[in-house]
Enzyme design. Structure first.
Site, PDB file in Angstrom:
ATOM      1  N   SER A  83       0.843  -1.196   0.000  1.00 15.42           N
ATOM      2  CA  SER A  83       0.000   0.000   0.000  1.00 15.42           C
ATOM      3  C   SER A  83       0.882   1.251   0.000  1.00 15.42           C
ATOM      4  O   SER A  83       2.013   1.220  -0.470  1.00 15.42           O
ATOM      5  CB  SER A  83      -0.933  -0.027   1.214  1.00 15.42           C
ATOM      6  N   LEU A  84       0.364   2.343   0.548  1.00 16.15           N
ATOM      7  CA  LEU A  84       1.051   3.637   0.617  1.00 16.15           C
ATOM      8  C   LEU A  84       1.409   4.159  -0.772  1.00 16.15           C
ATOM      9  O   LEU A  84       2.499   4.680  -1.009  1.00 16.15           O
ATOM     10  CB  LEU A  84       2.325   3.533   1.479  1.00 16.15           C
ATOM     11  N   CYS A  85       0.463   3.979  -1.715  1.00 19.11           N
ATOM     12  CA  CYS A  85       0.677   4.494  -3.078  1.00 19.11           C
ATOM     13  C   CYS A  85      -0.552   5.272  -3.548  1.00 19.11           C
ATOM     14  O   CYS A  85      -0.963   5.175  -4.710  1.00 19.11           O
ATOM     15  CB  CYS A  85       1.026   3.366  -4.034  1.00 19.11           C
ATOM     16  N   GLY A  86      -1.149   6.028  -2.633  1.00 20.40           N
ATOM     17  CA  GLY A  86      -2.270   6.878  -2.985  1.00 20.40           C
ATOM     18  C   GLY A  86      -3.488   6.077  -3.417  1.00 20.40           C
ATOM     19  O   GLY A  86      -3.841   5.057  -2.815  1.00 20.40           O
ATOM     20  N   PHE A 113      -3.824   4.356  -6.103  1.00 23.83           N
ATOM     21  CA  PHE A 113      -3.417   3.389  -7.126  1.00 23.83           C
ATOM     22  C   PHE A 113      -4.299   2.143  -7.110  1.00 23.83           C
ATOM     23  O   PHE A 113      -4.844   1.735  -8.142  1.00 23.83           O
ATOM     24  CB  PHE A 113      -1.948   3.001  -6.896  1.00 23.83           C
TER      25      PHE A 113
END
Length: 298
Positions: A87-90, A92
């Site tokens: 995760s931690l990709c907006g 996406f």
């Protein structure tokens, strides 16, 4: 108002978070460079293969056919959702999930109601989300492809979809992924992987090349039957490379924004801390002055 100790604790916590987001941004930038190089090298190959197929298809007799091009009524549908492992990709992953849901409740609502919509997830995030909702219709385990992404691993998922199409388990295969445009922009693509559409040249140069009268050895039909399965695998591998580059670009952008937000929050907290500290010092001075005056009067 929060105490000075609480504000100091928050500042320390945000500084630590900012260091993490800055480090993640640098890691994503390094990985993006490698992933971007891979997709830039793949695009000309895929375009050239498309041109060859256009050339061969133009020289086929009218009665020629290929099992991967057979069009059937889409009673059974396979949707391939390409998400990320982390995760931690907006937005996406949420954009892919939203597109898949819209596809299932929109064009394929009847198939979904009949239980004929199957899902193949590439990436752990998609598998985690749809695994709680479509446990009976979740196919295969291809959640680790991005660990060491290469053609040999990617083609196993493509072959799963191709075999299912040939056996009649799926009448249509839809592929949903993020196409890489630049670091800040990813485009959601919904592509019909099977049955393959009529091969068309992507550029005028390819279209002109397809009109050249070649001598084929062996026959043009044989070559097309060999090229089509390879082309499907290449398209799928290209989609994974696009998604991989898009993921790192999205994470880099998200971590950059998180670092900026942390900096803005630190400024506000430091200003609040300084005001609170000034107010506390002023209060102490007033207490000291008041005490001295009381002693003087006494």
């Amino acid at each position: 108002m929060a105490s000075l100790k609480e504000i100091r604790s928050r500042i320390t916590s945000i500084l630590s978070t900012q260091q993490i987001t800055r480090a993640m941004k640098m890691v994503s930038a390094a990985k993006l460079r490698k992933a971007q190089d891979a997709i830039i090298r793949m695009r000309p190959y895929a375009q050239k293969l498309n041109g060859i197929m256009a050339n061969v298809a133009a020289n086929l007799p009218d009665d020629a056919s290929n099992p991967f091009a057979v069009t059937r009524e889409p009673k059974k549908v396979l949707i391939i959702a390409v998400t990320s492992d982390r995760s931690l990709c907006g937005a996406f992953n949420s954009n892919i999930i939203r597109t898949v849901n819209n596809l299932m409740i929109g064009p394929y609502a009847a198939q979904l109601a009949a239980g004929n919509v199957s899902l193949l997830t590439v990436g752990r995030k998609g598998n985690e989300y749809f695994g709680r909702r479509l446990t009976k219709n979740l196919n295969g385990d291809f959640t680790g492809l991005f660990g060491a992404l290469n053609f040999e691993q990617a083609k196993t998922a493509a072959e799963f979809a191709m075999e299912g199409f040939l056996k009649g388990e799926f009448d249509r295969v839809e592929l949903i992924y993020n196409e890489f445009k630049n670091v800040a922009t990813q485009i959601i693509r919904t592509q019909q992987l099977l049955p393959i559409a009529a091969v068309k040249a992507e550029t005028p140069a390819i279209a002109a090349a397809s009109k050249v009268d070649y001598i084929f050895e062996p026959s043009a039909e044989y070559l097309l039957n060999e090229l089509i399965p390879q082309s499907v695998k290449i398209q799928f591998y290209k989609a994974l490379l696009e998604s991989n580059a898009s993921e790192h670009g999205a994470r880099m952008t998200a971590m950059d924004k998180a670092t900026e937000n942390a900096g803005d929050l630190l400024k506000e907290l430091k200003l609040t801390y300084n005001r609170s500290r000034q107010a506390s010092i002023t209060k102490e001075i007033l207490e000291i002055v008041g005490g001295a005056e009381a002693l003087g009067k006494g």
